[in-house]
Design an enzyme around this catalytic site. Structure first.
Site, PDB file in Angstrom:
ATOM      1  NE  ARG A 219      -4.267  -1.163  -0.140  1.00 59.97           N
ATOM      2  CZ  ARG A 219      -4.302  -2.289  -1.016  1.00 59.97           C
ATOM      3  NH1 ARG A 219      -3.445  -2.334  -1.953  1.00 59.97           N
ATOM      4  NH2 ARG A 219      -5.420  -2.822  -1.229  1.00 59.97           N
ATOM      5  CG  HIS A 267      -2.886  -0.914  -7.214  1.00 58.57           C
ATOM      6  ND1 HIS A 267      -3.490  -0.178  -6.019  1.00 58.57           N
ATOM      7  CD2 HIS A 267      -3.322  -2.185  -6.889  1.00 58.57           C
ATOM      8  CE1 HIS A 267      -4.017  -1.048  -5.162  1.00 58.57           C
ATOM      9  NE2 HIS A 267      -3.705  -1.920  -5.583  1.00 58.57           N
TER      10      HIS A 267
HETATM   11  P1  NDP Z   1      -2.003 -10.778   4.964  1.00 56.47           P
HETATM   12  O1  NDP Z   1      -2.805 -10.162   5.920  1.00 56.47           O
HETATM   13  O2  NDP Z   1      -2.072 -12.347   4.502  1.00 56.47           O
HETATM   14  O3  NDP Z   1      -0.525 -10.666   5.464  1.00 56.47           O
HETATM   15  C1  NDP Z   1      -0.041  -9.395   6.189  1.00 56.47           C
HETATM   16  C2  NDP Z   1       1.333  -9.683   6.482  1.00 56.47           C
HETATM   17  O4  NDP Z   1       1.924  -8.123   7.348  1.00 56.47           O
HETATM   18  C3  NDP Z   1       1.654 -10.633   7.608  1.00 56.47           C
HETATM   19  O5  NDP Z   1       2.651 -11.472   7.566  1.00 56.47           O
HETATM   20  C4  NDP Z   1       1.493 -10.048   8.849  1.00 56.47           C
HETATM   21  O6  NDP Z   1       2.465 -10.756   9.895  1.00 56.47           O
HETATM   22  C5  NDP Z   1       2.344  -8.523   8.452  1.00 56.47           C
HETATM   23  N1  NDP Z   1       2.303  -7.718   9.616  1.00 56.47           N
HETATM   24  C6  NDP Z   1       1.296  -6.977   9.705  1.00 56.47           C
HETATM   25  N2  NDP Z   1       1.317  -5.949  10.798  1.00 56.47           N
HETATM   26  C7  NDP Z   1       2.586  -6.178  10.857  1.00 56.47           C
HETATM   27  C8  NDP Z   1       3.480  -5.256  11.911  1.00 56.47           C
HETATM   28  N3  NDP Z   1       3.114  -4.369  12.775  1.00 56.47           N
HETATM   29  N4  NDP Z   1       4.699  -5.761  11.866  1.00 56.47           N
HETATM   30  C9  NDP Z   1       5.367  -6.754  11.183  1.00 56.47           C
HETATM   31  N5  NDP Z   1       4.321  -7.468  10.448  1.00 56.47           N
HETATM   32  C10 NDP Z   1       3.149  -7.256  10.095  1.00 56.47           C
HETATM   33  O7  NDP Z   1      -2.065  -9.555   3.396  1.00 56.47           O
HETATM   34  P2  NDP Z   1      -1.633 -10.209   2.231  1.00 56.47           P
HETATM   35  O8  NDP Z   1      -0.608 -11.134   2.218  1.00 56.47           O
HETATM   36  O9  NDP Z   1      -2.974 -10.724   1.476  1.00 56.47           O
HETATM   37  O10 NDP Z   1      -1.492  -8.756   1.568  1.00 56.47           O
HETATM   38  C11 NDP Z   1      -0.371  -8.130   1.736  1.00 56.47           C
HETATM   39  C12 NDP Z   1      -0.401  -6.643   1.226  1.00 56.47           C
HETATM   40  O11 NDP Z   1      -0.407  -6.738  -0.207  1.00 56.47           O
HETATM   41  C13 NDP Z   1      -1.520  -5.797   1.755  1.00 56.47           C
HETATM   42  O12 NDP Z   1      -1.332  -4.527   2.066  1.00 56.47           O
HETATM   43  C14 NDP Z   1      -2.450  -5.855   0.413  1.00 56.47           C
HETATM   44  O13 NDP Z   1      -3.268  -4.513   0.510  1.00 56.47           O
HETATM   45  C15 NDP Z   1      -1.528  -5.816  -0.657  1.00 56.47           C
HETATM   46  N6  NDP Z   1      -1.975  -6.046  -1.890  1.00 56.47           N
HETATM   47  C16 NDP Z   1      -1.581  -5.175  -2.871  1.00 56.47           C
HETATM   48  C17 NDP Z   1      -1.901  -5.674  -4.367  1.00 56.47           C
HETATM   49  C18 NDP Z   1      -1.392  -5.076  -5.648  1.00 56.47           C
HETATM   50  O14 NDP Z   1      -1.940  -5.337  -6.657  1.00 56.47           O
HETATM   51  N7  NDP Z   1      -0.346  -4.092  -5.463  1.00 56.47           N
HETATM   52  C19 NDP Z   1      -2.951  -6.660  -4.507  1.00 56.47           C
HETATM   53  C20 NDP Z   1      -3.214  -7.425  -3.463  1.00 56.47           C
HETATM   54  C21 NDP Z   1      -2.910  -6.947  -2.066  1.00 56.47           C
HETATM   55  P3  NDP Z   1       1.978 -11.914  10.703  1.00 56.47           P
HETATM   56  O15 NDP Z   1       2.331 -13.216   9.645  1.00 56.47           O
HETATM   57  O16 NDP Z   1       2.694 -12.132  11.834  1.00 56.47           O
HETATM   58  O17 NDP Z   1       0.360 -11.745  10.969  1.00 56.47           O
END
Ligand code: NDP
Length: 304
Positions: A219, A267
């Site tokens: 994001r 995007h």
């Molecule tokens: P998930 O919710 O599956 O994974 C999120 C990850 O972020 C997890 O590993 C989580 O840790 C980690 N995380 C969250 N908060 C923290 C923190 N405070 N410190 C460290 N690690 C943290 O998300 P997705 O994999 O589905 O999506 C990832 C991103 O990609 C999102 O922001 C989404 O909006 C974006 N996205 C972008 C697209 C594009 O086309 N550019 C398309 C689709 C998604 P933990 O594993 O420990 O919970």
């Protein structure tokens, strides 16, 4: 897609869930009190609150910020985030493309070509390159694994400790500096939460070794763009690939457009087709109707 995608959605859901009537959200004859499931992307604020018997919200993309920003979001309704395996595979492709671009210093060649210069540059093998993936969720884990398979030295960082085959993992704030130290290509695939907002800032970039590159496909809020541009201009950061921005489309007057070492994509990192997304939505509705654990459910307490 827009309303023109309705015949395809009807065919997808009609075959698997014949008891469900599939309707377009802005259909004036939509009987709002009969809507049980909503598949949405950026619904108008307040729209979901008016579907008084809503039981399940499915976000048609992995991010849920477009829902949680709605002050009237019906908080009691569970939210499933898009988790189609095809979406993770597409993200892995994008990250691989961007990392290879930086690894083989293609920015240098793009620039040299513009000046008609046959300018060779030394590069190293993937086995000597350290790639750090921030976020090891559905998308981050798939990207990290694809990088590993391609031969990179891969490390990952997440909130909770993780084990991933062949990948060195770090967790939490305490593990952040160690994760950054030596990371030559930083990939952001974090969830967008108040804790991760602006995480790719001047201090984070300064911690990376000189000549490091940055890829953001999560994001726009994760990257402090002026800090990144300053680090690029100082030469500390060599190049960046950005797929997401605070304001999208990126305004025409944004300095990032003209930066010679920023590659901008609009995007597009992970776009799974309707069939693939449909299969995932069907799985989620079936799980809901069977009273089973929902796949890829948003956790309001964690914020992702
Ligand atoms: P998930 O919710 O599956 O994974 C999120 C990850 O972020 C997890 O590993 C989580 O840790 C980690 N995380 C969250 N908060 C923290 C923190 N405070 N410190 C460290 N690690 C943290 O998300 P997705 O994999 O589905 O999506 C990832 C991103 O990609 C999102 O922001 C989404 O909006 C974006 N996205 C972008 C697209 C594009 O086309 N550019 C398309 C689709 C998604 P933990 O594993 O420990 O919970």
């Amino acid at each position: 897609g827009g309303e023109e995608a309705m015949p395809e959605w009807r065919a997808i859901f009609g075959a698997a869930l014949p008891h469900i009537d599939v309707r377009w959200w802005s259909d004036p004859t939509l009987p709002r009190e009969d809507v049980h499931y909503a598949l949405v992307w950026e619904p108008p604020p307040g729209f979901l609150a008016r579907l008084v018997n809503l039981k399940l919200i499915v976000s048609s993309g992995a991010g849920v910020d477009h829902l949680t920003q709605d002050p009237d979001l019906p908080r009691h309704v569970p939210i499933v985030k898009m988790g189609a395996p095809e979406a993770a595979a597409r993200m892995a492709e994008y990250v691989l493309a961007a990392v290879l671009f930086h690894h083989r210093r293609f920015h240098h060649f793009v620039d040299a070509q513009r000046r008609r210069q046959w300018a060779r540059v030394e590069t190293t093998e993937a086995a000597n390159r350290v790639v750090g993936v921030m976020g090891l969720g559905t998308l981050g884990a798939a990207a990290a694994t694809a990088l590993r398979t391609t031969g990179f030295r891969v490390r990952g960082w997440s909130r909770n400790a993780k084990t991933l085959d062949g990948i060195e993992t770090f967790a939490g704030r305490d593990g952040f500096d160690a994760f950054l130290d030596g990371t030559e290509i930083l990939v952001c695939l974090l969830a967008a939460t108040p804790e991760t907002e602006g995480i790719v800032n001047a201090a984070t970039l300064a911690r990376l070794p000189g000549g490091a590159c940055v890829v953001n496909a999560a994001r726009g809020s994760h990257v402090v763009l002026p800090d990144l541009i300053a680090a690029l201009d100082s030469g500390h950061i060599a190049a960046a690939t950005l797929d997401v921005f605070e304001t999208e489309p990126l305004p025409a007057d944004d300095p990032a457009w003209a930066h010679p070492r920023i590659l901008i994509t609009p995007h597009v990192a992970s776009t799974a087709g309707r069939q693939a997304r449909g299969r995932f939505v069907i799985e989620a509705i079936r799980a809901f109707e069977a009273g089973e654990t929902l796949p890829n459910q948003y956790d309001p307490a964690r914020g992702y």
